[in-house]
Each structure stands twice: as structure tokens, then as C-alpha cells.
Design a protein around this motif. Structure first.
Motif, PDB file in Angstrom:
ATOM      1  N   ARG A  45       0.832  -1.205   0.000  1.00 57.92           N
ATOM      2  CA  ARG A  45       0.000   0.000   0.000  1.00 57.92           C
ATOM      3  C   ARG A  45       0.864   1.252   0.000  1.00 57.92           C
ATOM      4  O   ARG A  45       0.564   2.229  -0.694  1.00 57.92           O
ATOM      5  N   PHE A  46       1.939   1.214   0.770  1.00 58.14           N
ATOM      6  CA  PHE A  46       2.865   2.348   0.801  1.00 58.14           C
ATOM      7  C   PHE A  46       3.528   2.547  -0.555  1.00 58.14           C
ATOM      8  O   PHE A  46       3.701   3.686  -1.015  1.00 58.14           O
ATOM      9  N   SER A  47       3.882   1.448  -1.211  1.00 55.16           N
ATOM     10  CA  SER A  47       4.468   1.545  -2.555  1.00 55.16           C
ATOM     11  C   SER A  47       3.473   2.146  -3.537  1.00 55.16           C
ATOM     12  O   SER A  47       3.847   2.956  -4.402  1.00 55.16           O
ATOM     13  N   ASN A  48       2.211   1.750  -3.413  1.00 50.95           N
ATOM     14  CA  ASN A  48       1.180   2.330  -4.281  1.00 50.95           C
ATOM     15  C   ASN A  48       1.017   3.823  -4.023  1.00 50.95           C
ATOM     16  O   ASN A  48       0.795   4.605  -4.957  1.00 50.95           O
ATOM     17  N   ASP A  49       1.110   4.218  -2.752  1.00 50.12           N
ATOM     18  CA  ASP A  49       1.027   5.640  -2.428  1.00 50.12           C
ATOM     19  C   ASP A  49       2.140   6.421  -3.126  1.00 50.12           C
ATOM     20  O   ASP A  49       1.902   7.499  -3.692  1.00 50.12           O
ATOM     21  N   ILE A  50       3.352   5.890  -3.065  1.00 47.42           N
ATOM     22  CA  ILE A  50       4.484   6.560  -3.710  1.00 47.42           C
ATOM     23  C   ILE A  50       4.278   6.611  -5.222  1.00 47.42           C
ATOM     24  O   ILE A  50       4.579   7.624  -5.873  1.00 47.42           O
ATOM     25  N   TYR A  51       3.743   5.533  -5.775  1.00 46.35           N
ATOM     26  CA  TYR A  51       3.483   5.513  -7.218  1.00 46.35           C
ATOM     27  C   TYR A  51       2.438   6.558  -7.605  1.00 46.35           C
ATOM     28  O   TYR A  51       2.583   7.256  -8.618  1.00 46.35           O
ATOM     29  N   GLU A  52       1.395   6.700  -6.791  1.00 48.05           N
ATOM     30  CA  GLU A  52       0.366   7.698  -7.073  1.00 48.05           C
ATOM     31  C   GLU A  52       0.926   9.115  -6.984  1.00 48.05           C
ATOM     32  O   GLU A  52       0.516   9.996  -7.742  1.00 48.05           O
ATOM     33  N   MET A  53       1.857   9.334  -6.069  1.00 43.69           N
ATOM     34  CA  MET A  53       2.392  10.682  -5.881  1.00 43.69           C
ATOM     35  C   MET A  53       3.481  11.029  -6.894  1.00 43.69           C
ATOM     36  O   MET A  53       3.583  12.176  -7.331  1.00 43.69           O
ATOM     37  N   THR A  54       4.297  10.048  -7.247  1.00 44.06           N
ATOM     38  CA  THR A  54       5.495  10.352  -8.048  1.00 44.06           C
ATOM     39  C   THR A  54       5.497   9.709  -9.426  1.00 44.06           C
ATOM     40  O   THR A  54       6.285  10.116 -10.283  1.00 44.06           O
ATOM     41  N   GLY A  55       4.662   8.683  -9.632  1.00 42.47           N
ATOM     42  CA  GLY A  55       4.730   7.948 -10.886  1.00 42.47           C
ATOM     43  C   GLY A  55       5.830   6.911 -10.900  1.00 42.47           C
ATOM     44  O   GLY A  55       6.059   6.242 -11.914  1.00 42.47           O
ATOM     45  N   TYR A  56       6.527   6.757  -9.777  1.00 46.81           N
ATOM     46  CA  TYR A  56       7.608   5.768  -9.666  1.00 46.81           C
ATOM     47  C   TYR A  56       7.198   4.714  -8.654  1.00 46.81           C
ATOM     48  O   TYR A  56       6.811   5.044  -7.534  1.00 46.81           O
ATOM     49  N   ARG A  57       7.290   3.440  -9.057  1.00 46.41           N
ATOM     50  CA  ARG A  57       6.935   2.357  -8.144  1.00 46.41           C
ATOM     51  C   ARG A  57       8.210   1.776  -7.542  1.00 46.41           C
ATOM     52  O   ARG A  57       9.080   1.283  -8.274  1.00 46.41           O
ATOM     53  N   PRO A  58       8.352   1.819  -6.220  1.00 47.41           N
ATOM     54  CA  PRO A  58       9.558   1.299  -5.573  1.00 47.41           C
ATOM     55  C   PRO A  58       9.790  -0.173  -5.906  1.00 47.41           C
ATOM     56  O   PRO A  58       8.870  -0.984  -5.847  1.00 47.41           O
ATOM     57  N   GLY A  59      11.043  -0.486  -6.278  1.00 52.67           N
ATOM     58  CA  GLY A  59      11.385  -1.836  -6.694  1.00 52.67           C
ATOM     59  C   GLY A  59      11.937  -2.684  -5.563  1.00 52.67           C
ATOM     60  O   GLY A  59      11.712  -2.415  -4.375  1.00 52.67           O
ATOM     61  N   TRP A  60      12.702  -3.705  -5.945  1.00 50.12           N
ATOM     62  CA  TRP A  60      13.173  -4.692  -4.967  1.00 50.12           C
ATOM     63  C   TRP A  60      14.123  -4.082  -3.952  1.00 50.12           C
ATOM     64  O   TRP A  60      14.149  -4.514  -2.788  1.00 50.12           O
ATOM     65  N   TYR A  61      14.930  -3.070  -4.355  1.00 51.24           N
ATOM     66  CA  TYR A  61      15.852  -2.457  -3.403  1.00 51.24           C
ATOM     67  C   TYR A  61      15.094  -1.854  -2.224  1.00 51.24           C
ATOM     68  O   TYR A  61      15.440  -2.081  -1.052  1.00 51.24           O
ATOM     69  N   TRP A  62      14.052  -1.110  -2.523  1.00 46.89           N
ATOM     70  CA  TRP A  62      13.274  -0.479  -1.463  1.00 46.89           C
ATOM     71  C   TRP A  62      12.557  -1.527  -0.624  1.00 46.89           C
ATOM     72  O   TRP A  62      12.507  -1.418   0.617  1.00 46.89           O
ATOM     73  N   GLN A  63      12.000  -2.540  -1.271  1.00 51.75           N
ATOM     74  CA  GLN A  63      11.247  -3.551  -0.525  1.00 51.75           C
ATOM     75  C   GLN A  63      12.152  -4.315   0.444  1.00 51.75           C
ATOM     76  O   GLN A  63      11.775  -4.566   1.600  1.00 51.75           O
ATOM     77  N   ILE A  64      13.342  -4.681   0.012  1.00 53.35           N
ATOM     78  CA  ILE A  64      14.257  -5.440   0.874  1.00 53.35           C
ATOM     79  C   ILE A  64      14.757  -4.589   2.028  1.00 53.35           C
ATOM     80  O   ILE A  64      14.800  -5.035   3.181  1.00 53.35           O
ATOM     81  N   THR A  65      15.118  -3.345   1.740  1.00 51.45           N
ATOM     82  CA  THR A  65      15.640  -2.487   2.817  1.00 51.45           C
ATOM     83  C   THR A  65      14.546  -2.098   3.802  1.00 51.45           C
ATOM     84  O   THR A  65      14.799  -2.023   5.009  1.00 51.45           O
ATOM     85  N   TRP A  66      13.337  -1.850   3.310  1.00 50.71           N
ATOM     86  CA  TRP A  66      12.234  -1.502   4.215  1.00 50.71           C
ATOM     87  C   TRP A  66      11.833  -2.678   5.100  1.00 50.71           C
ATOM     88  O   TRP A  66      11.622  -2.525   6.295  1.00 50.71           O
ATOM     89  N   ARG A  67      11.741  -3.853   4.510  1.00 48.14           N
ATOM     90  CA  ARG A  67      11.161  -4.990   5.220  1.00 48.14           C
ATOM     91  C   ARG A  67      12.177  -5.751   6.071  1.00 48.14           C
ATOM     92  O   ARG A  67      11.805  -6.306   7.103  1.00 48.14           O
TER      93      ARG A  67
END
Length: 705
Positions: free
Chosen positions: A531-553
């Protein structure tokens, strides 16, 4: 026939949800309207006419973030860590931790603030009411840090005004007292700059248990510091946003001036090489990696709530990912650049100290007619012959051996670097008063830039509380600054530096790390990383990839947990100490804190952490009245009876005749939150249920299908 109803929309910042109409179109016997107060924006969209402050432009936002994150630590902490942890090799763990820890957590705070357009308290209440304690803890820890951070600005003011002289000889820390008193003896055992810092500036007491009365000159400078901070932040970013153009850009101008002057001085290259000479074996030491992770964490100013507040002032379509990357790179490059500048000047200082040392030892060797030394022997001759001297002769004459490495290894950080070591180096520059003035102006700009961000994070949290929304911002800001000044009087006593060291070691460490860890867990695992990734995509047009998911989680929480555990273990293994000034010996002695001071330190740590479980328990068992935070506001129950209908304007009441068949728009918009408003079918008394079970019904009910 009833007139066609207009679509429900925001009216003066309110969204209206009529509950007097069932989903099937039939009317209820009671007219009840739920008013969702969202006067400053919502989770789903920006509300027209909202009253939340906004940046006047992209440059103002960027400079505010730079001024906040690039602080005094970049000047007096990072160079010391480089020197102590492997020189240039330290950049490897620093950059790795920047990528794995700093940038991901930075984006979490910036993006969640921008999405929800709330301060720290509102953000965590919105994600889940049980997490409301995170915002309170963040605010309390920020208050502790603001108390002592402004004291550093106070000391900078003291040195700045005492730098206004005509020549180097007139600078008050250039010479020891010449009155044949105990003060002269004390100064001779230390040095002029050390004596001035502990005796003239601080008038340091022998221990924290013997503070004495507040020193009047420090009280006045502390008052000046808080008055300036008040006028800067009294209207929020509307006033502080104008100051950041100076506080953010001026330090870079001063650093560049010092850089140009520093690299032309003798010994500067030795200083730079000494700091950045890589010692790769240091990378095998786990403490080096922990130091790098800790430096990244504090250099960004994470968990204070300030980044959330700054992000909340951005428009919803701002590219926060790009901002985070730019600020992160700028922060790292600034730290490296500042280190080069600092050690170029310290290299010059070491060069002059080595020359002074060689002159003294050549004179001693010449008087004893050793090694062919004469009073006219050159420095080159000393460098050639000194290694050939007998060790017995060296020890008997108390010779130390004058080398650049020996001088440069006398590391200093924090106030010792700024107010002792660097002031001594400035005395060798011409004209010394000019260099002293611009140096302390730079420290003042860096300090104010960070203090503005700290105060903004704390005040934004306070302003999000409904009770304080009725008050004027300058009034609340003035009350906070006055409170901080009164409490800060403890730092104006002879034990002021000892108390500051204690606050810095306890108040702003454990609490901040706990808040940061829970922030990552709350966003990634409770709010949801998808959901947070979707929020960023809605705001910026960029969807966070595997780097962001691994570091966040995984990686980010693991690193922050390591910082927390290592901090706790370090406190338990190494009893906390402070540097007490010993006037008889003219030096600083490590002294353990008394038990009652450690009790106060433990109380501050608990005060910064306990609100998190306390709010969770109280709201879990409904011991605390729950302000259901849909779109940052509250839910008000209004009976549209004859007695109340006349008291409400047409903007607050939607009559049953004009109500749409179902509150579909509201349900769709609220679906993204933790709460949905059901149809309340099957309830015998809607009035009774709303009055007795509102929080539970809002949290648990679902629309009927």
C-alpha cells in the motif's frame, strides 16, 4: 419530488456522511449526520481550501531539508569518526549504511508525511490508533534534544561576540592571564584555548554535584538564542522558510573560503592524507560498522518528526523519491567536504605545533651538547638526527619527538574540536578575528538550521492536537520557547557542559532509535509495504522496486535493531562518565555520574519510550477516549433535531430530502483508511449505538453487500 442531490464533496474542509439514509434509499427515523473534520487534507486527496501551510517553492523546501539534515555533526563528528575508524576506509561502511539504512528510512518519513499531510502525531494515529504513542514519544525526545541543542548555539554566540577584535593578540583565548595568580598557573598547565573554554566561557565547576549558580553571561546568551529561535519559527514555515536561504547556503560559502585558504597552507596536505589514508584492517572491527550506522542515523535527523512535518507541507504530487536521493547525496558529500576543510586547517595547526616543538627540543639538545646540535640547527637536521639519539638520552631529557602524525593523532570531536582545537588553529591565520567570526557564523547557521527543523517537528505535533488548534501559533511557540529557556537554565551553571553531555548521551539516543524502529514496522507491516508503494506511485509515478522492498522490510529494521542493542549493551558494559575540569591539574578527568543523575537519565529514556506501550494499552482496553482519526480529524455526532438544526449552517447539515441514495463516495474514499462507515442496518437504536459504541462501530463495521 425532491430536488436532485449534488454529489457529496468537501465543504469548508468538512466531508459530510449522512446516516439518515439507508443503502436501499429508505429513510431512517432519526436524522444523524457524521461530520468528518479534515480541514487540513486527507489520506486520499487534497482538500480544496485546506489551511495547512505549504512551501512557497521547491527551493525553499530543499534548503529547509538541507539546513536541517546538514548540521553540526557534519563538522565536528564525521571528521573524528573518519580519523578514528580507518580514515578513507571508513567511507566504505558509511556509504553502505547510507544506502541500506539512511535513505530507506528517510523516504519512509518524507513520503508518509507527504501522503497524509499530517505531523508525526496525526500520521501514526491515522495508520492505527494504537500507534499514537509513537508521535508522543517522538515529540518528547525532540523536546529533550531542543533543550540542549540551543545551548550549543548559546556557546557559539559567546565566542562569536568575543571574536570581534582588531588583531589575533586581542582575541581573549590567545594568551594566558598575566597576573601571577592561580589562574595563570592553571592556564600554564593546560593551554590558553583550553583555559578560556573551561574557565572563562563555562566557568566549569569541579563536578556535576557542585553546579553553583547560573552564570549570568550564559543566561543572557541563552535568552538571546531562544528569542531568535522564537522569531524564526513563530509562524511555522511561513517565517522559518525565509531564514533557510541564509542558514543553508552560508555554511557552504564559509567552507569554500576555508577550503581555498586551507589548501594553500603548509601542512594541509599532511592533515588531509592523515584523515583519509585508508586503514582497511579497521573494517574487520564491528564497532566501525556500528559507528557508521549510528552516524548515518543521526546525521539525517531521523525519528524527530521533522522530516514528516516537512514532507506534509509538500503538494501531493511532489517527487519525494527524487528529493530524498538528492538530499542524501548532498548530506554525504557535505560531510566529506567538511572533513577535508577541517583537516586541512588542523594539518596547518599541527605543522606550526611541530615547528614550535622542534625549536624547543633543538634548544634542549644544544644546551646539553648532544648529537652535534647547536642553537642554529635546522629543522631538517633535527629530523635526520633525532631517530639516531639514544633512548636513554631521550627519556632523561623528556623529549617527545616532534612529528606530524603525533600531533594529528590527538583527536578531538564535538565542543572540543570547535571551541578548543579549531580556535587554536585560527590564531595562526591572518587576520585571525576575521576567520574566527566567519567560522562561528558558520556554526551558528548550521546550529540554527538544525534547531529550526527540530522545533518544527515538535511544534507540528503540538499543532495537530485539537485543543491547541484554537490557539495562535505565536502564542504556543512562545510558551514552548519560554519553557525550554527556563528548563535550560540548568545548562548555564558551572555543571552545564556535564548536563549537556548527559542529555546528549541518554535523552536523544535510545528513544530516537526505538521510535525509528517502530516507524519502519508501522509503515511496512501495519500500513502495508504494498500500500505504501502504491502511495508513492500515485504521488510520483515511480513504483519502488526490490531495493526499497528489501531495505524496508528486512535490512533497515535489522540495522536499527543492531544500533539499539549495541547502545544498550554499551551503556551496561561501560559505566557512563563525563569529563570534569580539574583546575589544580589543568586538565579534564573522566568522572562517573552519581547514581541520582543516572536515575534522571533513566527517567528521560523511559519518558521517551513509555508513551508507546501506554497509549497502546489504554486504547486497546478503551481506557483512553479514542479520537477516531479519519482524515486526521475527529468524528462528531450531530442530531438534526428541531433544536439543533437551526444552530447549524447549511455547510454542516445535509437534509434527508437532499441526501443521495447512499454515501458511496464517502465509503470509497474512506476504504483506504483503517476505518469504514457501515450502513448500520439491523440496529434498533442508531442514536444509542452512536453515543455508546462509536469507536468500536466505526472500526469494525463493514458496508452490507
Amino acid at each position: 419530488m425532491a430536488a436532485k442531490a449534488e454529489p457529496i464533496g468537501p465543504r469548508n474542509g468538512h466531508e459530510l456522511a449522512p446516516l439518515n439514509t439507508r443503502a436501499d434509499g429508505s429513510e431512517r427515523p432519526h436524522g444523524v449526520t457524521i461530520v468528518l473534520q479534515g480541514s487540513r487534507g486527507s489520506l486520499q486527496r487534497e482538500v480544496p481550501g485546506e489551511d495547512r501551510a505549504a512551501w512557497s517553492g521547491k527551493l525553499q523546501f530543499f534548503l529547509s531539508i538541507i539546513g536541517y539534515s546538514v548540521g553540526l555533526g557534519n563538522i565536528w563528528r564525521f571528521p573524528y569518526l573518519c580519523q578514528q575508524n580507518g580514515g578513507g576506509a571508513f567511507l566504505i561502511p558509511f556509504l553502505i549504511m547510507l544506502v541500506l539504512e539512511g535513505i530507506p528510512l528517510f523516504l519512509i518519513e518524507m513520503a508518509i508525511g507527504q501522503k497524509m499531510r499530517l505531523g508525526s502525531l496525526g500520521v501514526w494515529n491515522t495508520i492505527h490508533p494504537w500507534l499514537g504513542g509513537i508521535g508522543i514519544s517522538s515529540c518528547i525526545v525532540t523536546l529533550f534534544v531542543a533543550l540542549y541543542y540551543n545551548v550549543i548555539i548559546t556557546w557559539v554566540f559567546f565566542y562569536l561576540f568575543n571574536s570581534i577584535r582588531l588583531s589575533a593578540d586581542q582575541l581573549p583565548w590567545a594568551h594566558c592571564p598575566q597576573d601571577n595568580s592561580s589562574a595563570e598557573m592553571e592556564c600554564s598547565k593546560a593551554s590558553a584555548t583550553v583555559y578560556y573554554w573551561y574557565r572563562e566561557a563555562l566557568d566549569a565547576s569541579p563536578s556535576i554535584e557542585d553546579p553553583g549558580v547560573p552564570r549570568w553571561w550564559i543566561v543572557l546568551y541563552l535568552m538571546l538564542a531562544w528569542i531568535i529561535v522564537f522569531f524564526i519559527v513563530m509562524k511555522g514555515i511561513q517565517s522559518s522558510g525565509k531564514v533557510v536561504y541564509f542558514t543553508s547556503l552560508f555554511p557552504y560559502a564559509v567552507l569554500t573560503i576555508f577550503f581555498v585558504r586551507g589548501i594553500t597552507l603548509p601542512g594541509s596536505s599532511d592533515g588531509i592524507w592523515h584523515m583519509y589514508k585508508p586503514k582497511l584492517e579497521k573494517l574487520l572491527d564491528p564497532t566501525v560498522w556500528l559507528d557508521a550506522a549510528t552516524q548515518v542515523f543521526y546525521s539525517f535527523g531521523l525519528a524527530f518528526g521533522s522530516l514528516i512535518a516537512f514532507g506534509s507541507y509538500n503538494p501531493p504530487n511532489n517527487n519525494c523519491v527524487r528529493d530524498v536521493l538528492l538530499v542524501s547525496v548532498c548530506n554525504a558529500l557535505t560531510a566529506i567536504y567538511a572533513s577535508v576543510v577541517i583537516f586541512s586547517i588542523l594539518g596547518f595547526k599541527a605543522y606550526t605545533m611541530v615547528e614550535k616543538c622542534m625549536t624547543k627540543e633543538i634548544k634542549v639538545l644544544a644546551m646539553h651538547q648532544i648529537g652535534g646540535f647547536t642553537l642554529n640547527s635546522t629543522f631538517d637536521y633535527y629530523k635526520e638526527e633525532y631517530p639516531n639519539l639514544n633512548s636513554t638520552v631521550i627519556s632523561s631529557l623528556n623529549l617527545t619527538g616532534c612529528t606530524m602524525s603525533r600531533q594529528l593523532e590527538e583527536a578531538a570531536e564535538g565542543t572540543g574540536l570547535a571551541f578548543i582545537v579549531f580556535t587554536q588553529a585560527i590564531l595562526k591565520l591572518t587576520p585571525a578575528p576575521f576567520w574566527s567570526i566567519i567560522f562561528f557564523l558558520m556554526l551558528l547557521s548550521l546550529g540554527l538550521g538544525s534547531q529550526i527543523g527540530i522545533m518544527e517537528g515538535m511544534l507540528c505535533t503540538i499543532f495537530d492536537i485539537d485543543f491547541f488548534k484554537r490557539m495562535s501559533k505565536p502564542v504556543i511557540t512562545g510558551a514552548v520557547c519560554t519553557f525550554c529557556f527556563l528548563v535550560g537554565l540548568i545548562f548555564t551553571t558551572g555543571a552545564g557542559e556535564y548536563w549537556l553531555k548527559m542529555f546528549d548521551s541518554f535523552a536523544g539516543t535510545i528513544g530516537l532509535v526505538v521510535v525509528a524502529l517502530l516507524e519502519m514496522i508501522a509503515v511496512v507491516y501495519i500500513y502495508g509495504h504494498e500500500r505504501f508503494s502504491n502511495d508513492i506511485y500515485e504521488m510520483t509515478g515511480y513504483r519502488p522496486g526490490w531495493y526499497w522492498q528489501i531495505t524496508w522490510r528486512y535490512v533497515g529494521p535489522f540495522i536499527v535493531t543492531c544500533i539499539l542493542l549495541s547502545s544498550l549493551v554499551f551503556m551496561l558494559i561501560n559505566p557512563p562518565t563525563y569529563g570534569a575540569w580539574n583546575a589544580a591539574e589543568g586538565r579534564v578527568e573522566k568522572t562517573p555520574y552519581p547514581s541520582w543523575v543516572l536515575g534522571i537519565a533513566a527517567g528521560m529514556i523511559l519518558a521517551g519510550v513509555l508513551p508507546i506501550p501506554l497509549v497502546l494499552v489504554l486504547r486497546r482496553f478503551q481506557c483512553l477516549a479514542l479520537d477516531v482519526d479519519i482524515h486526521q480529524g475527529s468524528i462528531r455526532r450531530i442530531e438534526t433535531t428541531v433544536s439543533t438544526k437551526e444552530m447549524m449552517s447549511d455547510q454542516d447539515v445535509l437534509s434527508p430530502e437532499n441526501a443521495p441514495p447512499a454515501p458511496a463516495q464517502l465509503v470509497a474514499e474512506a476504504a483506504g483508511t483503517k476505518f469504514t462507515i457501515g450502513d448500520f442496518d439491523g440496529v434498533d437504536s442508531c442514536d444509542e449505538r452512536l453515543s455508546k459504541r462509536l469507536p468500536t462501530s466505526i472500526a469494525r463495521s463493514r458496508p452490507k453487500k
